[in-house]
Enzyme design. Sequence first.
Site, PDB file in Angstrom:
ATOM      1  N   HIS A  63      64.156   0.585 -17.460  1.00 20.62           N
ATOM      2  CA  HIS A  63      64.959   1.457 -16.591  1.00 20.62           C
ATOM      3  C   HIS A  63      64.623   1.233 -15.121  1.00 20.62           C
ATOM      4  O   HIS A  63      65.477   1.407 -14.248  1.00 20.62           O
ATOM      5  CB  HIS A  63      64.688   2.930 -16.928  1.00 20.62           C
TER       6      HIS A  63
ATOM      7  N   GLN B 279      66.697   7.775 -14.010  1.00 26.79           N
ATOM      8  CA  GLN B 279      67.584   8.574 -14.854  1.00 26.79           C
ATOM      9  C   GLN B 279      67.881   9.949 -14.265  1.00 26.79           C
ATOM     10  O   GLN B 279      68.815  10.625 -14.694  1.00 26.79           O
ATOM     11  CB  GLN B 279      66.985   8.740 -16.263  1.00 26.79           C
TER      12      GLN B 279
ATOM     13  N   GLY C 218      60.828   9.918 -23.704  1.00 26.79           N
ATOM     14  CA  GLY C 218      60.525   9.153 -22.498  1.00 26.79           C
ATOM     15  C   GLY C 218      61.613   9.341 -21.472  1.00 26.79           C
ATOM     16  O   GLY C 218      62.768   9.628 -21.811  1.00 26.79           O
TER      17      GLY C 218
ATOM     18  N   HIS D 258      61.124   0.190 -23.201  1.00 26.28           N
ATOM     19  CA  HIS D 258      62.414   0.834 -22.920  1.00 26.28           C
ATOM     20  C   HIS D 258      62.380   1.521 -21.545  1.00 26.28           C
ATOM     21  O   HIS D 258      63.293   1.343 -20.732  1.00 26.28           O
ATOM     22  CB  HIS D 258      62.709   1.849 -24.030  1.00 26.28           C
ATOM     23  N   GLU D 259      61.319   2.284 -21.285  1.00 27.05           N
ATOM     24  CA  GLU D 259      61.255   3.042 -20.023  1.00 27.05           C
ATOM     25  C   GLU D 259      61.055   2.118 -18.827  1.00 27.05           C
ATOM     26  O   GLU D 259      61.634   2.327 -17.769  1.00 27.05           O
ATOM     27  CB  GLU D 259      60.154   4.103 -20.079  1.00 27.05           C
TER      28      GLU D 259
ATOM     29  N   CYS E   8      68.886   6.661 -25.932  1.00 29.77           N
ATOM     30  CA  CYS E   8      68.564   6.835 -24.516  1.00 29.77           C
ATOM     31  C   CYS E   8      69.248   8.105 -24.023  1.00 29.77           C
ATOM     32  O   CYS E   8      70.421   8.322 -24.327  1.00 29.77           O
ATOM     33  CB  CYS E   8      69.066   5.617 -23.737  1.00 29.77           C
ATOM     34  N   LEU E   9      68.506   8.911 -23.257  1.00 28.35           N
ATOM     35  CA  LEU E   9      69.088  10.166 -22.760  1.00 28.35           C
ATOM     36  C   LEU E   9      70.265   9.908 -21.826  1.00 28.35           C
ATOM     37  O   LEU E   9      71.099  10.777 -21.627  1.00 28.35           O
ATOM     38  CB  LEU E   9      68.006  10.989 -22.029  1.00 28.35           C
TER      39      LEU E   9
END
Length: 173
Positions: free
Chosen positions: A140, A51, A46, A136-137, A94-95
């Site tokens: 953001h 991000q 995701g 989660h996304e 998380c990236l």
Amino acid sequence: MANRPILVLPDPRLRAIADPIDKIDDSIRQLALDMLETMYEAPGIGLAAPQIGELRRIVVMDLAKEDEPRDPVVMINPEILKFSDETVVTEEGCLSIPELYYEVERPAEVTVRYTDLEGRTVEREATERLAICVQHELDHLDGVLYIDYLSRLKRDRVLKKFQKAEKLARRAS
Ligand code: NI
């Protein structure tokens, strides 16, 4: 498509509130493609636009398993309509917080509504991994990171680690 650099903690853009998208035009379609390519390249399941430094309300995800064909999902202006009372603890990463994984407790199921790339309104019941990924996304888009759900001690440890890394990188450049 273009692979875009992923912002890493403590970049302040990860803490900003993203703006709603009022029109799905070529720039939004291009952004969605860039996000998908960036996510697949990372690799991750995701990615939210902030991000890659785009403060717009759009997220992409793909929860297909390795032996399954790709199943890209693009959610524009997504919102969660309903959270289940039942919660579940899963390990998240998380990236933008690379190489760390922590257990987080969240509602087990959510109902999400979003606009797809064709401009259709979609309402979807999300369960299991999708439910966690959606939460989660979408966080953001409001500047919320999964480490915010950890104990203060753990969160501070993560923040310090990345603040230190940023300082070292700045000194080296
Ligand atoms: Ni993330």
